[in-house]
Scaffold this motif. Structure first.
Motif, PDB file in Angstrom:
ATOM      1  N   ARG A   1      32.412  42.775  79.654  1.00 15.58           N
ATOM      2  CA  ARG A   1      31.648  43.090  80.864  1.00 15.58           C
ATOM      3  C   ARG A   1      32.474  43.949  81.818  1.00 15.58           C
ATOM      4  NH1 ARG A   1      30.507  38.058  79.107  1.00 15.58           N
ATOM      5  NH2 ARG A   1      28.346  37.371  79.061  1.00 15.58           N
ATOM      6  N   ALA A   2      33.755  43.596  81.971  1.00 13.39           N
ATOM      7  CA  ALA A   2      34.603  44.355  82.888  1.00 13.39           C
ATOM      8  C   ALA A   2      34.791  45.786  82.410  1.00 13.39           C
ATOM      9  CB  ALA A   2      35.957  43.666  83.036  1.00 13.39           C
ATOM     10  N   SER A   3      34.970  45.979  81.108  1.00 16.29           N
ATOM     11  CA  SER A   3      35.205  47.323  80.586  1.00 16.29           C
ATOM     12  C   SER A   3      33.989  48.223  80.763  1.00 16.29           C
ATOM     13  CB  SER A   3      35.573  47.250  79.100  1.00 16.29           C
ATOM     14  OG  SER A   3      34.485  46.766  78.322  1.00 16.29           O
ATOM     15  N   ALA A   4      32.798  47.622  80.840  1.00 15.97           N
ATOM     16  CA  ALA A   4      31.597  48.419  81.038  1.00 15.97           C
ATOM     17  C   ALA A   4      31.525  49.022  82.431  1.00 15.97           C
ATOM     18  CB  ALA A   4      30.351  47.559  80.782  1.00 15.97           C
ATOM     19  N   VAL A   5      32.327  48.517  83.348  1.00 11.31           N
ATOM     20  CA  VAL A   5      32.304  49.005  84.730  1.00 11.31           C
ATOM     21  C   VAL A   5      33.431  49.998  84.996  1.00 11.31           C
ATOM     22  CG1 VAL A   5      32.398  48.288  87.159  1.00 11.31           C
ATOM     23  CG2 VAL A   5      31.275  46.830  85.474  1.00 11.31           C
ATOM     24  N   LEU A   6      34.520  49.910  84.230  1.00  5.70           N
ATOM     25  CA  LEU A   6      35.711  50.693  84.540  1.00  5.70           C
ATOM     26  C   LEU A   6      35.491  52.196  84.406  1.00  5.70           C
ATOM     27  CD1 LEU A   6      38.560  48.549  82.951  1.00  5.70           C
ATOM     28  CD2 LEU A   6      37.663  48.533  85.275  1.00  5.70           C
ATOM     29  N   GLY A   7      34.502  52.594  83.618  1.00  8.07           N
ATOM     30  CA  GLY A   7      34.227  54.021  83.488  1.00  8.07           C
ATOM     31  C   GLY A   7      33.824  54.670  84.795  1.00  8.07           C
ATOM     32  N   VAL A   8      33.382  53.891  85.746  1.00  6.36           N
ATOM     33  CA  VAL A   8      32.994  54.429  87.056  1.00  6.36           C
ATOM     34  C   VAL A   8      34.188  55.088  87.738  1.00  6.36           C
ATOM     35  CG1 VAL A   8      32.159  53.781  89.345  1.00  6.36           C
ATOM     36  CG2 VAL A   8      31.122  52.770  87.310  1.00  6.36           C
ATOM     37  N   VAL A   9      35.403  54.590  87.469  1.00  7.73           N
ATOM     38  CA  VAL A   9      36.603  55.165  88.085  1.00  7.73           C
ATOM     39  C   VAL A   9      37.388  56.018  87.092  1.00  7.73           C
ATOM     40  CG1 VAL A   9      36.794  53.359  89.817  1.00  7.73           C
ATOM     41  CG2 VAL A   9      37.936  53.070  87.602  1.00  7.73           C
ATOM     42  N   GLY A  10      36.751  56.386  85.976  1.00  9.51           N
ATOM     43  CA  GLY A  10      37.400  57.273  85.021  1.00  9.51           C
ATOM     44  C   GLY A  10      38.291  56.589  84.021  1.00  9.51           C
ATOM     45  N   ALA A  11      38.096  55.281  83.814  1.00 10.61           N
ATOM     46  CA  ALA A  11      38.941  54.533  82.898  1.00 10.61           C
ATOM     47  C   ALA A  11      38.280  54.319  81.546  1.00 10.61           C
ATOM     48  CB  ALA A  11      39.325  53.189  83.507  1.00 10.61           C
ATOM     49  N   GLY A  12      37.376  55.195  81.153  1.00 12.17           N
ATOM     50  CA  GLY A  12      36.759  55.126  79.846  1.00 12.17           C
ATOM     51  C   GLY A  12      35.631  54.125  79.768  1.00 12.17           C
ATOM     52  N   GLY A  13      34.935  54.144  78.619  1.00 12.59           N
ATOM     53  CA  GLY A  13      33.873  53.178  78.386  1.00 12.59           C
ATOM     54  C   GLY A  13      32.507  53.675  78.809  1.00 12.59           C
ATOM     55  N   VAL A  14      31.551  52.764  78.710  1.00 10.83           N
ATOM     56  CA  VAL A  14      30.155  53.122  78.931  1.00 10.83           C
ATOM     57  C   VAL A  14      29.818  53.295  80.412  1.00 10.83           C
ATOM     58  CG1 VAL A  14      29.284  50.750  79.107  1.00 10.83           C
ATOM     59  CG2 VAL A  14      27.828  52.542  78.119  1.00 10.83           C
ATOM     60  N   GLY A  15      30.670  52.806  81.295  1.00  8.56           N
ATOM     61  CA  GLY A  15      30.390  52.923  82.728  1.00  8.56           C
ATOM     62  C   GLY A  15      30.300  54.364  83.191  1.00  8.56           C
ATOM     63  N   GLY A  16      31.116  55.257  82.621  1.00 11.88           N
ATOM     64  CA  GLY A  16      31.054  56.664  83.002  1.00 11.88           C
ATOM     65  C   GLY A  16      29.736  57.305  82.608  1.00 11.88           C
ATOM     66  N   VAL A  17      29.216  56.937  81.429  1.00  6.93           N
ATOM     67  CA  VAL A  17      27.920  57.466  80.985  1.00  6.93           C
ATOM     68  C   VAL A  17      26.812  56.993  81.916  1.00  6.93           C
ATOM     69  CG1 VAL A  17      26.279  57.547  79.073  1.00  6.93           C
ATOM     70  CG2 VAL A  17      28.738  57.524  78.607  1.00  6.93           C
TER      71      VAL A  17
ATOM     72  N   TYR B   1      22.513  62.009  88.274  1.00 13.08           N
ATOM     73  CA  TYR B   1      21.540  63.092  88.105  1.00 13.08           C
ATOM     74  C   TYR B   1      20.108  62.577  88.008  1.00 13.08           C
ATOM     75  CZ  TYR B   1      25.686  65.881  87.240  1.00 13.08           C
ATOM     76  OH  TYR B   1      26.904  66.512  87.368  1.00 13.08           O
ATOM     77  N   ARG B   2      19.914  61.293  88.355  1.00 14.63           N
ATOM     78  CA  ARG B   2      18.593  60.676  88.430  1.00 14.63           C
ATOM     79  C   ARG B   2      17.845  60.736  87.107  1.00 14.63           C
ATOM     80  NH1 ARG B   2      17.411  59.541  93.604  1.00 14.63           N
ATOM     81  NH2 ARG B   2      15.169  59.369  93.191  1.00 14.63           N
ATOM     82  N   HIS B   3      18.587  60.619  86.011  1.00 12.18           N
ATOM     83  CA  HIS B   3      17.981  60.510  84.687  1.00 12.18           C
ATOM     84  C   HIS B   3      17.775  59.025  84.381  1.00 12.18           C
ATOM     85  CE1 HIS B   3      19.943  64.638  83.599  1.00 12.18           C
ATOM     86  NE2 HIS B   3      18.844  64.772  84.337  1.00 12.18           N
ATOM     87  N   PHE B   4      16.765  58.463  85.016  1.00 12.94           N
ATOM     88  CA  PHE B   4      16.595  57.018  84.944  1.00 12.94           C
ATOM     89  C   PHE B   4      16.212  56.540  83.543  1.00 12.94           C
ATOM     90  CE2 PHE B   4      15.615  57.952  89.479  1.00 12.94           C
ATOM     91  CZ  PHE B   4      16.686  57.282  90.027  1.00 12.94           C
ATOM     92  N   ASP B   5      15.495  57.366  82.778  1.00 10.76           N
ATOM     93  CA  ASP B   5      15.139  56.959  81.419  1.00 10.76           C
ATOM     94  C   ASP B   5      16.384  56.842  80.545  1.00 10.76           C
ATOM     95  OD1 ASP B   5      15.573  59.676  81.650  1.00 10.76           O
ATOM     96  OD2 ASP B   5      14.143  60.216  80.078  1.00 10.76           O
ATOM     97  N   LYS B   6      17.335  57.737  80.753  1.00 12.17           N
ATOM     98  CA  LYS B   6      18.593  57.663  80.002  1.00 12.17           C
ATOM     99  C   LYS B   6      19.445  56.493  80.499  1.00 12.17           C
ATOM    100  CE  LYS B   6      18.832  62.585  78.846  1.00 12.17           C
ATOM    101  NZ  LYS B   6      17.436  62.854  79.182  1.00 12.17           N
ATOM    102  N   ALA B   7      19.433  56.249  81.801  1.00 13.74           N
ATOM    103  CA  ALA B   7      20.165  55.094  82.340  1.00 13.74           C
ATOM    104  C   ALA B   7      19.593  53.792  81.774  1.00 13.74           C
ATOM    105  CB  ALA B   7      20.083  55.094  83.869  1.00 13.74           C
ATOM    106  N   ALA B   8      18.278  53.738  81.588  1.00 13.37           N
ATOM    107  CA  ALA B   8      17.664  52.547  81.005  1.00 13.37           C
ATOM    108  C   ALA B   8      18.170  52.312  79.590  1.00 13.37           C
ATOM    109  CB  ALA B   8      16.144  52.694  81.010  1.00 13.37           C
TER     110      ALA B   8
END
Length: 261
Positions: free
Chosen positions: A204-220, A227-234
């Motif tokens: 769970r933690a690793s899924a958030v770390l991408g927000v700060v550039g630390a890799g993982g699915v959080g960056g995606v 870019y408000r691509h909510f269908d892709k975010a879903a």
């Protein structure tokens, strides 16, 4: 008036004051976060409206772009868990009051300091040092895991049966031999179960770390929302939740088998 009656009244008085303090803190916190019955009443309709933005999910994007990022998050969590396990095992032994009373206080202080830093703050610190990518995320999760696993492991060691330890030492064995043949066989099953549980948390933690550039699915996920691509975010959210649930079920079953012996 008997002493028992006085003690009973003191307990009731203490419980009343504790209840009052808890209630006061609760209402003060509600006021501080801006809670109101009106906002709570509007919440269900607002949630339905926002969820409508995410439907239908672009699962084609999910399989092409999200699965590699989820795999990277799992790798980050796994490496971080291994780091935590390797370092926490000796620290847990040293942090046990029943084995090393002089060292235990210092080890537990280090463990408490380590636990005080959330993974994302550690990632913010490591990313400028090692660069963008999953390596910084693995280091952040590993250091955070050391603190928690050391505390849990030390508690397991403190609760073990000391009969085998005394038997080894009475036979002329050193403290090292006692740890090897009397302590580790008793505590390893439960400690390994804690490692697996920490792996679940690290996913769970690793899924958030991408927000700060630390890799993982959080960056995606951050890019799709930016870019408000909510269908892709879903698609990111759906696949991440499914993978985490599968890992939780498998890990939970392994932990139950280990503990049952």
């Amino acid at each position: 008036m008997s002493q028992t009656t006085l003690q009973g009244r003191n307990r009731v008085g203490g419980a009343t004051w504790a209840t009052f303090i808890i209630a006061a803190l609760f209402f003060w916190s509600m006021w501080a976060i801006g809670f109101s019955p009106d906002r709570l009443g509007k919440l269900p309709a607002q949630m339905v409206e926002v969820l409508g933005f995410f439907w239908p999910a672009d699962m084609a994007y999910g399989w092409d772009r999200v699965m590699p990022a989820i795999a990277e998050s799992i790798q980050i969590a796994w490496i971080g868990t291994i780091i935590g396990a390797l370092f926490s095992l000796p620290l847990a032994l040293l942090g046990a009051r029943t084995l090393f009373p002089k060292l235990a206080r210092g080890v537990k202080l280090i463990s408490a300091i380590t636990r005080a830093f959330p993974e994302i703050l550690l990632a913010i610190y490591f990313v400028p040092i090692v660069g963008l990518g999953p390596f910084g995320g693995a280091l952040a999760i590993g250091i955070s895991s050391i603190g928690m696993l050391t505390k849990l492991g030390a508690e397991v060691v403190d609760s073990l049966d000391h009969g085998p330890i005394e038997a080894v030492e009475a036979a002329g064995g050193s403290r090292i031999l006692a740890l090897r043949f009397a302590v580790l066989p008793q505590v390893l099953p439960e400690i390994i179960a804690h490692w697996l549980f920490r792996f679940e948390l690290n996913i769970r933690a690793s899924a958030v770390l991408g927000v700060v550039g630390a890799g993982g699915v959080g960056g995606v996920l951050l890019n799709t929302l930016r870019y408000r691509h909510f269908d892709k975010a879903a698609a990111v959210l759906v696949l991440t939740i499914l993978i985490v649930l599968v890992i939780d079920m498998v890990s939970g079953e392994i932990r139950r088998r280990i503990i049952r012996g």
